[in-house]
Motif scaffolding. Structure first.
Motif, PDB file in Angstrom:
ATOM      1  N   ARG A  33      -6.900  -2.195   1.254  1.00  0.00           N
ATOM      2  CA  ARG A  33      -7.030  -2.727  -0.153  1.00  0.00           C
ATOM      3  C   ARG A  33      -5.689  -2.898  -0.770  1.00  0.00           C
ATOM      4  O   ARG A  33      -5.471  -2.334  -1.884  1.00  0.00           O
ATOM      5  N   ALA A  34      -4.668  -3.291   0.111  1.00  0.00           N
ATOM      6  CA  ALA A  34      -3.452  -3.560  -0.468  1.00  0.00           C
ATOM      7  C   ALA A  34      -3.295  -4.527  -1.525  1.00  0.00           C
ATOM      8  O   ALA A  34      -3.823  -5.438  -1.708  1.00  0.00           O
ATOM      9  N   ASN A  53       0.950  -1.189  -0.299  1.00  0.00           N
ATOM     10  CA  ASN A  53      -0.090   0.000  -0.104  1.00  0.00           C
ATOM     11  C   ASN A  53       0.884   1.269   0.056  1.00  0.00           C
ATOM     12  O   ASN A  53       2.019   1.099   0.353  1.00  0.00           O
ATOM     13  N   ILE A  75      -2.967   3.721  -2.393  1.00  0.00           N
ATOM     14  CA  ILE A  75      -3.396   2.504  -2.210  1.00  0.00           C
ATOM     15  C   ILE A  75      -3.543   2.470  -0.720  1.00  0.00           C
ATOM     16  O   ILE A  75      -2.742   2.222  -0.099  1.00  0.00           O
ATOM     17  N   ASP A  94      -4.480   0.887   3.006  1.00  0.00           N
ATOM     18  CA  ASP A  94      -4.047  -0.407   3.817  1.00  0.00           C
ATOM     19  C   ASP A  94      -5.033  -1.386   3.741  1.00  0.00           C
ATOM     20  O   ASP A  94      -4.955  -2.851   4.059  1.00  0.00           O
TER      21      ASP A  94
END
Length: 755
Positions: A509-510, A488, A505, A507
């Motif tokens: 939706r890493a 992320n 990005i 964390d």
């Protein structure tokens, strides 16, 4: 001794292989041969038109010989000697027409005498003559529809008087053919030339222009020639260029009125280039490689980029306006140039004639008029890039130690902040998910990660620093596989070339790694230190190693880089590891190992005789890669060595009156030869000086370097001790004392005195 130079006595001409040989009556230096002093004559009665002075330089190796052979193929000064000879119809066409005359500067003999000249009136007739049997070939040809010429280039000079154009045919890409039977004429050159120029009449021009697939551009300009089309001066026929595989034109020049580019719009957000022309053009003929974007009107602009690809909108509909969607690679390359196409004042276009063609009714497409850099057209409407960049994918390679990031557009490399990148072992962050924030190299953190090359582009390659690599390797749950590697970023990680911030990005939706490469590199021992005072052996590796895999029994101290078992010691289980997984492992040396090491007087006394040997099984890294063993049995020398500076201490002593032996136990190996028995006193108590005895020199030490020193008491010393009835009767009447100089350890540290 010969005082005259070598004389040419014979010669030979080979017009097939293009070689000339001159034979002398004496040995000559080949590298002193100068072919420009050879005049080739038709006969001994010289006529200018029937002779030729050779030109150029013979490329000969330094050597001595009776003959010199050289090539006629090229001279380095233009037309080859071979073509010049063939062009002269009365010269060198048989033995009777091949003579040479030479001057004194032709060559030097081995005594450095100049050659004996051969005069023109006494020219030497060549006994060897090999006529030209090689058929000429058409090497290339060009079509010029501006000046209406076909230029034919052959492999050798040809006799243009034999040219028969009825055996020449032009071909199109669709199989169409145009026999050249009338209306052509030959321009005869005034000297030897491999090029034949044919003029095209108006009738042939019209036929070519009517067929869009015939000679409308270089790719469909083809020619065939039958063997009777022309001959060389030896009457060899041409090697045919067949109709099945005709030869394409090397160069092409079209004749017509060409369209002009009037204006253009550039949309950097959509990657769209809109071109407006002075007339309708064939959109399908648009060639992006004919278009160059530059940042100013100049022959040498600060920055420019030639397009390579793109997609035309509505390519089948001809119009004045053509829209080109710029290829994403080209668009990113333009964005990488910081002073190009960033606003109206930095956006200009130049084009070549290959950029696009019109649609004339005679089906011959005319190329657009080229716009040179000095006449570059400035953009009329400009739209800047407002779209933020997006991370497309990334790869993590722990073997090459690189993190590669791929973005959908060119980003500003100098804006990248490595410490705004986070790795986590799952896609969604929570309390159980392990995460790690990369570090950025700086003056205060020299082992942080950094960009491998600070170059704007779509790929950013980060060299992972030792701090980050070792931290990742220490975490056995993070970045050990594709499934445990997610990334992320923060929004301020970087910007694109127009300073649009990255799409962050989160964390939660890493992004999972695209390609993960585990650590496949063997760890290496960088250095080691031996400290005999602190009694530690310290190993420093280039990466974190698994402490549990260390086998102390695989470590051997040597006195030299190569194995010498007479002065080598392999550690035992008496020594133990006292640190955890790390780049540095510390082994606490056991007393038994220390004493054995100190026993060797030529081992581990200085850095120069302290080496460490180990096999690959000695230790492994966190990915089970075995350590690189010492190469080819060559041990590693200690980078630091700290000798033993601790004074030895007497731990206990005993005396055997029956066998006359005094036994002293020290806390380390002692140098037996250093023991001075005359400094040892035995007393009945620690405060009664008259009930004591100091050993004499007649007693001797048994010379064995060991923590236990044994003295064989002399008969005199035994008798004197026995005379003293209160001395050595039991432990209460047995006391021993000595001063510091009484004995020393293996590093010559004086013993702690016993008062």
């Amino acid at each position: 001794v010969r005082v005259t130079g070598a004389k040419p006595v014979d010669c030979s001409v080979d017009l097939t292989n293009g070689t000339f040989l001159v034979r002398f009556d004496d040995v000559v230096f080949q590298d002193k041969f100068d072919l420009t002093f050879v005049l080739l004559q038709h006969a001994r009665l010289l006529l200018v038109a029937d002779s030729y002075q050779l030109a150029g330089k013979a490329d000969l190796a330094p050597a001595t010989t009776y003959s010199v052979q050289f090539s006629l193929q090229t001279t380095g000064v233009g037309v080859s000697n071979l073509d010049q000879i063939k062009y002269r119809s009365r010269l060198a066409h048989d033995n009777e027409s091949t003579f040479i005359s030479t001057s004194a500067d032709l060559v030097l003999d081995t005594s450095n005498n100049p050659a004996e000249p051969v005069t023109q009136s006494n020219a030497l007739k060549c006994s060897g003559f090999y006529p030209d049997t090689v058929r000429p070939r058409l090497s290339s040809w060009s079509l010029d529809l501006t000046y209406n010429f076909i230029n034919l280039t052959f492999s050798e000079v040809v006799d243009q008087r034999t040219l028969n154009v009825s055996f020449i045919t032009l071909h199109g890409s669709d199989g169409s053919a145009l026999p050249v039977t009338t209306g052509l004429y030959t321009q005869l050159p005034s000297s030897a030339s491999r090029v034949v120029s044919l003029g095209i009449t108006k009738a042939e021009q019209d036929q070519i222009k009517r067929n869009a697939n015939l000679a409308s551009h270089r790719a469909n300009s083809l020619i065939s020639m039958q063997e009777f089309a022309v001959r060389d001066y030896a009457d060899n026929k041409l090697v045919s260029v067949g109709m099945v595989t005709p030869l394409a034109a090397r160069a092409y020049n079209r004749d017509s009125v060409s369209p002009d580019l009037g204006s253009f719009h550039l949309d950097m957000d959509r990657g769209l280039l809109t071109l407006s022309f002075s007339e309708v053009v064939d959109r399908s003929t648009l060639n992006p490689s004919g278009i160059t974007v530059q940042n100013m009107v100049s022959n040498v602009p600060d920055q420019l980029f030639g397009l390579r690809a793109g997609r035309v909108v509505n390519a089948t509909q001809d119009d004045i306006v053509v829209e080109l969607v710029i290829d994403v690679n080209d668009l990113n390359a333009i964005k990488a140039l910081r002073n190009l196409a960033v606003n109206v004042t930095t956006s200009y276009v130049v084009i070549t004639g290959a950029a696009i063609k019109d649609t004339l009714s005679n089906h011959t497409a005319n190329s657009v008029n080229a716009i040179p850099p000095l006449n570059a057209i400035q953009v009329t409407n400009f739209t800047e890039d407002t779209t933020p960049p997006v991370l497309m994918w990334y790869d993590l390679d722990l073997t090459s130690e690189k993190l590669t990031l791929s973005f959908d557009e060119t980003v500003l490399a100098s804006s990248l902040l490595v410490d705004r990148i986070y790795l986590q072992d799952a896609a969604m962050a929570n309390e159980s998910v392990g995460a790690y924030q990369l570090t950025r190299r700086s003056a205060g953190r020299p082992l942080g990660s950094h960009l491998e090359t600070v170059r704007d582009g779509t790929l950013m390659v980060i060299s992972l620093g030792a701090d980050d690599l070792n931290a990742l390797k220490l975490d056995t749950n993070l970045a050990v596989s594709n499934e445990t590697t997610h990334l992320n970023t923060a929004v301020d990680m970087l910007v694109d070339m127009n300073e649009n911030a990255l799409v962050a990005i989160p964390d939660l939706r890493a992004v999972r790694v695209r390609v993960f490469t585990s650590d496949g590199r063997q760890p290496a021992l960088l250095s080691f230190r031996l400290n005999l005072t602190s009694e530690e052996l310290t190993l420093v590796f280039n990466e974190v190693v698994d402490a549990q895999t260390l086998t102390v029994g695989n470590l051997t101290l040597n006195r030299a880089s190569t194995a010498d078992r007479s002065s080598a010691f392999t550690l035992t289980s008496d020594s133990v590891l006292v640190t955890n997984d790390s780049t540095t492992l510390v082994i606490s040396l056991g007393t038994l190992d220390l004493n054995e090491i100190k026993r060797f007087q030529s081992l581990a006394t200085t850095a120069t005789n302290t080496y460490l040997a180990y096999p690959s099984t000695a230790v492994s890294d966190m990915n089970s890669n075995p350590v690189q063993p010492d190469e080819l049995g060559v041990a590693v020398q200690a980078v630091d060595f700290f000798p033993d500076t601790t004074m030895p201490t007497l731990l206990s002593w005993s005396i055997d009156m029956e066998n006359g032996r005094l036994r002293m136990v020290f806390d380390e190996t002692m140098l037996s030869s250093s023991l001075n028995v005359t400094l040892i006193e035995i007393a009945s108590s620690d405060n009664v000086p008259d009930e004591s005895w100091t050993l004499t020199s007649r007693s001797r030490v048994i010379l064995v370097n060991d923590p236990i020193l044994v003295v064989q008491l002399s008969q005199l010393d035994l008798d004197e001790i026995k005379k003293r009835t209160d001395l050595v009767q039991d432990t209460n009447s047995s006391f021993l004392s000595f001063v510091q100089d009484a004995a020393r350890d293996m590093n010559l540290n004086a013993v702690v005195a016993v008062a």
